[in-house]
Write an enzyme that holds these catalytic residues in place. Structure first.
Site, PDB file in Angstrom:
ATOM      1  N   PRO A  89      77.905 -15.485 103.154  1.00  0.00           N
ATOM      2  CA  PRO A  89      78.742 -16.233 103.900  1.00  0.00           C
ATOM      3  C   PRO A  89      78.077 -17.725 103.914  1.00  0.00           C
ATOM      4  O   PRO A  89      78.945 -18.601 104.282  1.00  0.00           O
ATOM      5  CB  PRO A  89      78.521 -15.750 105.384  1.00  0.00           C
ATOM      6  CG  PRO A  89      78.042 -14.257 105.091  1.00  0.00           C
ATOM      7  CD  PRO A  89      77.410 -14.459 103.820  1.00  0.00           C
ATOM      8  N   GLU A 116      69.863  -7.218 105.800  1.00  0.00           N
ATOM      9  CA  GLU A 116      70.207  -8.573 106.527  1.00  0.00           C
ATOM     10  C   GLU A 116      70.358  -9.778 105.474  1.00  0.00           C
ATOM     11  O   GLU A 116      70.826 -10.774 105.793  1.00  0.00           O
ATOM     12  CB  GLU A 116      69.025  -9.261 107.282  1.00  0.00           C
ATOM     13  CG  GLU A 116      68.865  -8.047 108.564  1.00  0.00           C
ATOM     14  CD  GLU A 116      70.130  -7.888 109.325  1.00  0.00           C
ATOM     15  OE1 GLU A 116      70.689  -6.776 109.373  1.00  0.00           O
ATOM     16  OE2 GLU A 116      70.746  -9.305 109.823  1.00  0.00           O
ATOM     17  N   ARG A 154      92.149 -11.575  86.302  1.00  0.00           N
ATOM     18  CA  ARG A 154      93.447 -11.945  86.258  1.00  0.00           C
ATOM     19  C   ARG A 154      93.669 -13.241  85.352  1.00  0.00           C
ATOM     20  O   ARG A 154      94.729 -13.455  84.909  1.00  0.00           O
ATOM     21  CB  ARG A 154      94.109 -12.290  87.763  1.00  0.00           C
ATOM     22  CG  ARG A 154      94.533 -10.945  88.451  1.00  0.00           C
ATOM     23  CD  ARG A 154      94.938 -11.199  89.815  1.00  0.00           C
ATOM     24  NE  ARG A 154      96.152 -11.695  89.702  1.00  0.00           N
ATOM     25  CZ  ARG A 154      97.335 -10.993  89.449  1.00  0.00           C
ATOM     26  NH1 ARG A 154      97.229  -9.935  89.366  1.00  0.00           N
ATOM     27  NH2 ARG A 154      98.617 -11.652  89.594  1.00  0.00           N
ATOM     28  N   ASP A 169     101.986 -17.082  90.257  1.00  0.00           N
ATOM     29  CA  ASP A 169     101.267 -16.299  91.410  1.00  0.00           C
ATOM     30  C   ASP A 169     101.108 -17.486  92.554  1.00  0.00           C
ATOM     31  O   ASP A 169     101.210 -18.794  92.243  1.00  0.00           O
ATOM     32  CB  ASP A 169      99.852 -16.216  91.006  1.00  0.00           C
ATOM     33  CG  ASP A 169      99.578 -14.629  90.556  1.00  0.00           C
ATOM     34  OD1 ASP A 169     100.717 -13.994  90.785  1.00  0.00           O
ATOM     35  OD2 ASP A 169      98.397 -14.442  90.150  1.00  0.00           O
TER      36      ASP A 169
HETATM   37  N1  LIG Z   1      82.016 -13.569 103.288  1.00  0.00           N
HETATM   38  C1  LIG Z   1      81.196 -13.196 101.981  1.00  0.00           C
HETATM   39  O1  LIG Z   1      81.407 -13.472 101.108  1.00  0.00           O
HETATM   40  C2  LIG Z   1      80.219 -12.290 102.297  1.00  0.00           C
HETATM   41  C3  LIG Z   1      79.151 -11.867 101.125  1.00  0.00           C
HETATM   42  C4  LIG Z   1      78.275 -11.328 101.702  1.00  0.00           C
HETATM   43  C5  LIG Z   1      77.922 -10.514 102.881  1.00  0.00           C
HETATM   44  N2  LIG Z   1      76.943  -9.760 103.337  1.00  0.00           N
HETATM   45  C6  LIG Z   1      75.840  -9.454 102.538  1.00  0.00           C
HETATM   46  C7  LIG Z   1      75.094  -8.454 102.970  1.00  0.00           C
HETATM   47  C8  LIG Z   1      73.681  -9.138 103.246  1.00  0.00           C
HETATM   48  C9  LIG Z   1      73.650 -10.372 102.650  1.00  0.00           C
HETATM   49  O2  LIG Z   1      73.316 -10.319 101.041  1.00  0.00           O
HETATM   50  C10 LIG Z   1      74.995 -10.852 102.705  1.00  0.00           C
HETATM   51  N3  LIG Z   1      79.019 -10.772 103.857  1.00  0.00           N
HETATM   52  C11 LIG Z   1      80.019 -11.666 103.566  1.00  0.00           C
END
Ligand SMILES: NC(=O)c1ccc(N[C@@H]2CC[C@@H](O)C2)nc1
Length: 245
Positions: A89, A116, A154, A169
């Site tokens: 994230p 985590e 793709r 697309d």
């Molecule tokens: N939004 C995303 O792209 C995304 C990517 C990974 C994720 N979770 C992993 C688990 C632990 C850490 O590696 C991150 N969550 C959301």
């Protein structure tokens, strides 16, 4: 040919892209290759540990550097020069423009974390780019990795049968998609727009562009910069909005 190395504790998950649909056919046709390396195979201890408690305390566990680093090294040996992308994230938000910037890469190594997360020093030492598929937290990086693989596959020549369909697309045009219809012509009294039955391909092109513009304006107005619309697009959008009044 897109050659993807994935570092993951759950290699089996990637059968979702290697054994099904467009991406499965791309693998069969030799246009896409996906190879997984599991950090658990690079552990030294009897319990094959890949995680440990976080310094500073707090909930959950953190993936340890050594096994992940060894798995990345094995992936690098198979894919020399491949950039290492970590899915999280905290990464750059993936959109079609981002897919286009990644598409030319012939080789990629995707790092999918669990728990985590991974030790920050892994990111500092091994990761070239961090990407996110959206602002939400998932249990692992595997699904985001598969999203990225699908979007990139793709864009490989020959993967999507009708090349025109990739250009049309949604988001390839910068717009949302126009409505699609197929048989039967009437369902619960709801009929197919007659223009689509007309066989008039120019009328159909204009109708589809009008729908794409109108829907984008209504649902994702930030995707449209009116000043960059062609005269035809401006006229079609105005026509769509007038019909909505
Ligand atoms: N939004 C995303 O792209 C995304 C990517 C990974 C994720 N979770 C992993 C688990 C632990 C850490 O590696 C991150 N969550 C959301």
């Amino acid at each position: 040919m897109l050659n993807v190395g994935v570092v993951t504790l759950f290699p089996e998950m990637f059968r979702a892209v290697t054994e099904h649909g467009v991406t499965g056919r791309a693998v069969d046709a030799g246009r896409l290759a996906i190879q997984c390396w599991n950090p658990r195979d690079y552990t030294q201890d009897r319990h094959r540990n890949v995680d440990d408690s976080p310094y500073g305390g707090g909930p959950g566990m953190v993936m340890q550097v050594a096994p992940v680093r060894a798995a990345i090294a094995a992936a690098r040996a198979a894919l020399p020069g491949a950039p290492v992308i970590y899915l999280s994230p905290q990464g750059r938000r993936l959109d079609q423009a981002g897919v286009e910037t990644l598409a030319p890469a012939a080789r990629l190594i995707l790092l999918a974390g669990r728990y985590e997360g991974i030790d920050e020093r892994l990111i500092e030492l091994e990761v070239d780019a961090e990407w996110s598929i959206g602002d939400y937290v998932l249990s692992g990086g595997e699904l985001p990795a598969m999203v990225m693989i699908d979007a990139l596959a793709r864009r490989q020549p020959g993967v999507v049968g009708d090349a025109g369909s990739v250009d049309a697309d949604s988001f390839a045009t910068g717009l949302l998609d126009y409505p699609h219809y197929t048989r039967p012509e009437s369902i619960d009294g709801r009929t197919v727009p007659e223009v689509l039955l007309s066989g008039d391909h120019e009328r159909i092109r204009r109708w589809r562009l009008k729908q794409a513009l109108g829907r984008t304006w209504q649902r994702r107005p930030e995707l449209i910069d009116r000043s960059r619309l062609s005269a035809e697009e401006q006229a079609l959008l105005d026509e769509f909005l007038r019909e909505q009044e």
